[in-house]
Design a protein around this motif. Structure first.
Motif, PDB file in Angstrom:
ATOM      1  N   TYR A  24       0.705  -1.133   0.150  1.00 20.28           N
ATOM      2  CA  TYR A  24       0.113   0.117  -0.143  1.00 20.28           C
ATOM      3  C   TYR A  24       0.932   1.132   0.034  1.00 20.28           C
ATOM      4  O   TYR A  24       0.391   2.293  -0.545  1.00 20.28           O
ATOM      5  N   GLU A  27       2.153   1.758  -3.537  1.00 14.93           N
ATOM      6  CA  GLU A  27       1.109   2.087  -4.493  1.00 14.93           C
ATOM      7  C   GLU A  27       0.755   3.701  -4.040  1.00 14.93           C
ATOM      8  O   GLU A  27      -0.080   4.248  -4.796  1.00 14.93           O
ATOM      9  N   LEU A  29      -0.686   4.891  -1.419  1.00  8.84           N
ATOM     10  CA  LEU A  29      -1.956   4.944  -0.544  1.00  8.84           C
ATOM     11  C   LEU A  29      -1.730   5.410   0.930  1.00  8.84           C
ATOM     12  O   LEU A  29      -2.584   5.986   1.369  1.00  8.84           O
ATOM     13  N   ARG A  48      -6.641   5.947   6.642  1.00  5.44           N
ATOM     14  CA  ARG A  48      -6.436   5.454   5.156  1.00  5.44           C
ATOM     15  C   ARG A  48      -6.627   3.996   4.920  1.00  5.44           C
ATOM     16  O   ARG A  48      -7.177   3.364   4.268  1.00  5.44           O
ATOM     17  N   ILE A  52      -8.993   1.721   3.295  1.00  9.80           N
ATOM     18  CA  ILE A  52      -8.530   0.418   2.145  1.00  9.80           C
ATOM     19  C   ILE A  52      -9.123  -0.937   2.465  1.00  9.80           C
ATOM     20  O   ILE A  52      -9.752  -1.437   1.379  1.00  9.80           O
ATOM     21  N   LEU A  62      -8.319  -1.809  -6.116  1.00  7.82           N
ATOM     22  CA  LEU A  62      -7.482  -1.024  -5.444  1.00  7.82           C
ATOM     23  C   LEU A  62      -7.643   0.282  -6.071  1.00  7.82           C
ATOM     24  O   LEU A  62      -7.609   1.581  -5.481  1.00  7.82           O
ATOM     25  N   ALA A  63      -7.813   0.217  -7.495  1.00  9.67           N
ATOM     26  CA  ALA A  63      -7.894   1.453  -8.334  1.00  9.67           C
ATOM     27  C   ALA A  63      -9.093   2.407  -7.899  1.00  9.67           C
ATOM     28  O   ALA A  63      -9.367   3.618  -7.628  1.00  9.67           O
ATOM     29  N   ARG A  66      -8.433   3.990  -4.522  1.00 16.62           N
ATOM     30  CA  ARG A  66      -7.629   5.099  -4.649  1.00 16.62           C
ATOM     31  C   ARG A  66      -8.282   6.230  -5.075  1.00 16.62           C
ATOM     32  O   ARG A  66      -8.355   7.340  -4.463  1.00 16.62           O
ATOM     33  N   ASP A  67      -9.271   6.166  -6.068  1.00 19.82           N
ATOM     34  CA  ASP A  67      -9.901   7.196  -6.575  1.00 19.82           C
ATOM     35  C   ASP A  67     -10.837   7.723  -5.287  1.00 19.82           C
ATOM     36  O   ASP A  67     -10.844   9.167  -5.105  1.00 19.82           O
ATOM     37  N   ILE A  69     -10.419   7.736  -1.886  1.00 26.48           N
ATOM     38  CA  ILE A  69      -9.432   7.971  -0.880  1.00 26.48           C
ATOM     39  C   ILE A  69      -8.896   9.456  -1.450  1.00 26.48           C
ATOM     40  O   ILE A  69      -9.009  10.600  -0.864  1.00 26.48           O
ATOM     41  N   THR A  70      -8.519   9.456  -2.805  1.00 30.54           N
ATOM     42  CA  THR A  70      -7.763  10.775  -3.198  1.00 30.54           C
ATOM     43  C   THR A  70      -8.656  11.902  -3.369  1.00 30.54           C
ATOM     44  O   THR A  70      -8.490  12.941  -3.372  1.00 30.54           O
TER      45      THR A  70
END
Length: 140
Positions: A24, A27, A29, A48, A52, A62-63, A66-67, A69-70
């Motif tokens: 992570y 990546e 994250l 985070r 996750i 995971l993508a 990520r979207d 979270i970010t």
């Protein structure tokens, strides 16, 4: 709340391996600070990580995680993140309901085929238990 968490503390708390946590990090994250060779994770990294793992349990890629979270760090911020999450939840729910319907149809079809087999076995005059290895016990 602690100022920092070690990799050992987080892996124990969340029941994950150090390899998973490092993945992570790789990546992007989670972003621990380094003190020498030691990685120290901030409370935000812990949050985070919690998000996750929840996302993974819910079946998000995971993508997608990520979207989601970010988005928190970008405009429109939390409200945009929540709206995006709601869309993802709706989509995931629809996928799971479709899979449930498919499974229920498959199970019903298996039941029908099994019943047809049992009916034909009885017509032939064979005890179905003999064919599947369940012989009647003879009382002595």
């Amino acid at each position: 709340m602690q100022a920092y968490y070690t990799i050992s503390q987080l892996t124990q708390e969340f029941g994950i391996t150090t390899r998973t946590l490092r993945f992570y990090e790789q990546e992007g994250l989670v972003k621990p600070v380094r003190r020498g060779r030691q990685r120290l994770f901030r409370p935000g990294d812990r949050t985070r990580l919690k998000l996750i793992l929840r996302g993974k349990r819910l079946g998000f890629s995971l993508a997608e995680i990520r979207d989601i979270i970010t988005m928190y760090d970008k405009a429109p911020g939390e409200s945009g993140q929540l709206a995006h999450l709601m869309k993802r939840i709706s989509s995931r729910r629809a996928e799971l309901l479709e899979k449930r319907r498919d499974i229920e149809l498959t199970l019903a079809e298996l039941d029908a085929v099994e019943e047809g087999c049992l009916e034909r076995i009885r017509e032939i005059g064979v005890d179905p238990r003999e064919l599947i290895g369940e012989k009647e016990e003879n009382p002595s």
